[in-house]
Design an enzyme around this catalytic site. Structure first.
Site, PDB file in Angstrom:
ATOM      1  NE  ARG A 155      -3.615  -2.190   2.722  1.00 65.36           N
ATOM      2  CZ  ARG A 155      -3.230  -3.546   3.289  1.00 65.36           C
ATOM      3  NH1 ARG A 155      -2.074  -3.646   3.921  1.00 65.36           N
ATOM      4  NH2 ARG A 155      -4.184  -4.071   3.586  1.00 65.36           N
ATOM      5  CE  LYS A 179      -6.374  -0.975   4.798  1.00 67.24           C
ATOM      6  NZ  LYS A 179      -7.484  -0.964   4.145  1.00 67.24           N
ATOM      7  CG  HIS A 251      -3.681   1.651  -3.459  1.00 69.24           C
ATOM      8  ND1 HIS A 251      -2.527   1.689  -2.572  1.00 69.24           N
ATOM      9  CD2 HIS A 251      -4.645   1.862  -2.377  1.00 69.24           C
ATOM     10  CE1 HIS A 251      -2.592   2.028  -1.191  1.00 69.24           C
ATOM     11  NE2 HIS A 251      -3.888   2.214  -1.174  1.00 69.24           N
ATOM     12  NE  ARG A 254      -3.136  -3.140  -1.687  1.00 65.11           N
ATOM     13  CZ  ARG A 254      -2.492  -4.023  -0.860  1.00 65.11           C
ATOM     14  NH1 ARG A 254      -1.278  -4.297  -0.702  1.00 65.11           N
ATOM     15  NH2 ARG A 254      -3.453  -4.754  -0.064  1.00 65.11           N
ATOM     16  CG  HIS A 277      -6.103  -8.572   0.814  1.00 62.57           C
ATOM     17  ND1 HIS A 277      -6.392  -8.723  -0.740  1.00 62.57           N
ATOM     18  CD2 HIS A 277      -6.011  -7.099   0.921  1.00 62.57           C
ATOM     19  CE1 HIS A 277      -6.283  -7.755  -1.251  1.00 62.57           C
ATOM     20  NE2 HIS A 277      -6.070  -6.693  -0.377  1.00 62.57           N
ATOM     21  CE1 TYR A 286      -6.187  -5.984  -7.099  1.00 59.29           C
ATOM     22  CE2 TYR A 286      -6.507  -7.018  -5.148  1.00 59.29           C
ATOM     23  CZ  TYR A 286      -6.455  -5.911  -5.835  1.00 59.29           C
ATOM     24  OH  TYR A 286      -6.172  -4.542  -5.046  1.00 59.29           O
TER      25      TYR A 286
END
Length: 305
Positions: A155, A179, A251, A254, A277, A286
């Protein structure tokens, strides 16, 4: 029902306690906490104008607030984000026994259209990565950052906050705090390693001057670069590369990292791990991009398509 700028101070205190708890327990980033605060202040302002309090507002009251947001033309994505903050707040209030119940548990989430990440081709990625002039210290830094982004799928916030201890050129990995404070190790690949090494030896000293900093990619003022600044840099190089900036997002690399890995047969769970994730469904989007790309190639090159 009108909204005013004032809020009840007791309710304000509950929100601040909740945000402190989120920071301590979940390690939420400042950007996330600021978004929570902004969304919850809107709720408190509406409640003050309509004579509700956090300790006694009912499901019906919260549904009225949802209707108010619809009337104010907030987008579905904004309303979904606000609802997420509200649910977390009431879960906290219930846990801390401020309330005997959690009325937010029965709120219905806005239905969101599935949005595919903006995709660019491998040729466009090559053009973007080749746009910076490595003879200039600033552009050498940007070149190394772009190479690292595409090699790792970080990120932007993770990239700009990297410190020297996060990178091991010898082992070829970068240690990232993502995160929720979760750490992951991501391999960098030889190309990115070479450009980072070149920048650290040649470009970084020129940017730092006499200043000492642990940040891998400092700004021209020897500080940590902001994500907004880096986004401007991406758009600058996109123009040079002949890429329409309307089709880009911060992003973009990414997304390209994930999509191109899947195009070449990478396992979805491996991509999930590399991206950081927590939920596989977030990564699965994706696969749709990769499938669309394969369809496009098929229609362009198959003689009977």
């Amino acid at each position: 029902m009108q909204q005013t700028a004032s809020v009840n101070m007791q309710d304000f205190g509950y929100v601040e306690q909740f945000l402190d708890a989120m920071w301590m327990e979940r390690g939420l980033a400042e950007n996330t906490l600021a978004s929570y605060r902004n969304d919850l202040m809107k709720l408190l302002q509406w409640m003050e104008a309509n004579h509700y309090r956090l300790d006694f507002i009912s499901l019906s009251g919260l549904q009225q607030y949802q209707s108010y947001l619809v009337d104010q033309d907030y987008k579905q994505t904004s309303r979904a984000r606000m609802l997420s903050a509200i649910r977390r707040l009431f879960q906290y209030l219930h846990r801390e026994k401020v309330r005997a119940d959690d009325p937010s548990a029965l709120l219905v989430s806005p239905k969101l259209p599935q949005r595919l990440p903006k995709d660019i081709s491998e040729e466009q990625v090559d053009a973007l990565l080749d746009a910076p002039d490595p003879n200039d210290p600033v552009e050498l830094r940007d070149k190394a950052m772009l190479e690292l982004l595409y090699a790792t799928g970080l990120r932007v916030t993770e990239l700009v906050s990297l410190t020297m201890e996060n990178i091991s050129l010898r082992q070829g990995v970068v240690r990232v705090t993502g995160k929720g404070g979760k750490e992951r190790l991501v391999p960098m690949g030889e190309n990115a390693i070479d450009w980072i090494e070149t920048f650290i030896k040649q470009g970084r000293p020129a940017l730092l001057g006499e200043t000492s900093s642990d940040v891998v990619f400092p700004s021209k003022r020897a500080r940590q670069m902001t994500r907004q600044t880096f986004w401007h840099r991406i758009k600058f190089y996109a123009v040079i590369a002949g890429i329409d900036t309307d089709h880009l997002s911060p992003h973009v690399l990414r997304h390209a990292f994930a999509t191109h890995l899947l195009n070449y047969g990478a396992d979805l769970r491996v991509v999930q791990m590399l991206l950081g994730h927590s939920d596989l469904s977030t990564t699965q989007i994706y696969t749709h991009v990769a499938t669309e790309r394969l369809k496009q190639i098929h229609s362009q090159h198959h003689p009977r398509a």
